[in-house]
Design an enzyme around this catalytic site. Structure first.
Site, PDB file in Angstrom:
ATOM      1  N   LYS A   1       0.832  -1.207   0.000  1.00 59.25           N
ATOM      2  CA  LYS A   1       0.000   0.000   0.000  1.00 59.25           C
ATOM      3  C   LYS A   1       0.864   1.252   0.000  1.00 59.25           C
ATOM      4  O   LYS A   1       0.686   2.148  -0.834  1.00 59.25           O
ATOM      5  CB  LYS A   1      -0.932   0.015   1.214  1.00 59.25           C
ATOM      6  CG  LYS A   1      -1.874   1.211   1.225  1.00 59.25           C
ATOM      7  CD  LYS A   1      -2.585   1.368   2.553  1.00 59.25           C
ATOM      8  CE  LYS A   1      -1.684   2.013   3.582  1.00 59.25           C
ATOM      9  NZ  LYS A   1      -2.415   2.406   4.816  1.00 59.25           N
TER      10      LYS A   1
ATOM     11  N   ASP B   1      -5.888   1.318   0.489  1.00 59.37           N
ATOM     12  CA  ASP B   1      -6.080   1.833   1.845  1.00 59.37           C
ATOM     13  C   ASP B   1      -7.473   1.448   2.320  1.00 59.37           C
ATOM     14  O   ASP B   1      -8.261   0.844   1.586  1.00 59.37           O
ATOM     15  CB  ASP B   1      -5.829   3.349   1.898  1.00 59.37           C
ATOM     16  CG  ASP B   1      -7.075   4.166   1.640  1.00 59.37           C
ATOM     17  OD1 ASP B   1      -7.932   3.730   0.846  1.00 59.37           O
ATOM     18  OD2 ASP B   1      -7.199   5.238   2.241  1.00 59.37           O
TER      19      ASP B   1
END
Length: 224
Positions: A119, A137
């Site tokens: 991420k 996210d």
């Protein structure tokens, strides 16, 4: 699925024409540090801390040599400051020792850094290097499931399945538009369904209030 996803993407673009990364940064190093600080915090709060941080320690070499107590005190408003201090010291030392003080521009290299997962790596690649990536996210994961783009809870699977619905050239804006919508309208608790611009395309419509007046009161800017 792709056609409906394209409609949602377009409507979100009309709603949030200025959607962008809300972490203030001037380069890949600043974005990497800001992303680490944003864990369990808000972008606005991180943005209040990073100007002083980068003025005091402007590069990986300087940050790696930072006094722990001083660094902890400076980043304290972002929460979990002891763990984040540890992460930043290890991260900056690794960037300096392994990459000559320059943030690497590939996913494989970024994820070798302490505390950097896919991420965080995709945030840096997409917004600092212009390399397409899907940033899984919490908002993108939640909304992708509500939109029916995936049924998985595995971020790696979600990254692949959402990416397959769009051209790579659109991935950066997919990230920003979906994240902005998650922060402002499609909340984890009580999404503002009745005020949602993509309500007619959303399989999860009705999870939150559907009355337009009630829903409108739930629309908000991200908290500081």
């Amino acid at each position: 699925m792709r056609a409906r996803a394209a409609e949602i993407f377009a409507l979100l673009g009309q709603t949030y024409p200025d959607a962008h990364c809300e972490l203030d940064h001037a380069d890949a190093w600043q974005l990497l540090v800001a992303t680490v600080l944003s864990a369990q915090s808000t972008d606005r709060r991180v943005n209040t801390v990073t100007p002083a941080l980068f003025a005091r320690w402007p590069d990986p070499s300087a940050l790696a040599a930072a006094d722990r107590t001083e660094l902890e005190e400076l980043i304290k408003p972002t929460g979990f400051f002891r763990a984040k201090t540890d992460s930043l010291l290890k991260l900056s030392a690794a960037v300096q020792s392994q990459f000559g003080g320059v943030v690497p521009g590939t996913l494989d290299a970024l994820v070798t850094l302490p505390g950097v997962g896919r991420k965080t790596a995709n945030v840096v690649l997409t917004d600092a290097f212009g390399v397409p990536g899907i940033t899984t996210d919490t908002h993108l994961i939640r909304l992708s499931r509500r939109f029916g783009w995936t049924v998985s809870e595995n971020p790696v699977v979600i990254e692949a399945e959402v990416g397959a619905l769009f051209e790579p050239s659109d991935w950066r804006l997919v990230n920003h538009r979906v994240i902005w919508h998650g922060r402002r309208c499609c909340h984890a608790r009580r999404p503002a369904c009745g005020a949602c611009p993509v309500a007619g395309l959303c399989p999860a419509f009705g999870e939150g209030p559907t009355d337009p007046k009630v829903a409108a009161k739930l629309i908000r800017e991200p908290r500081g």
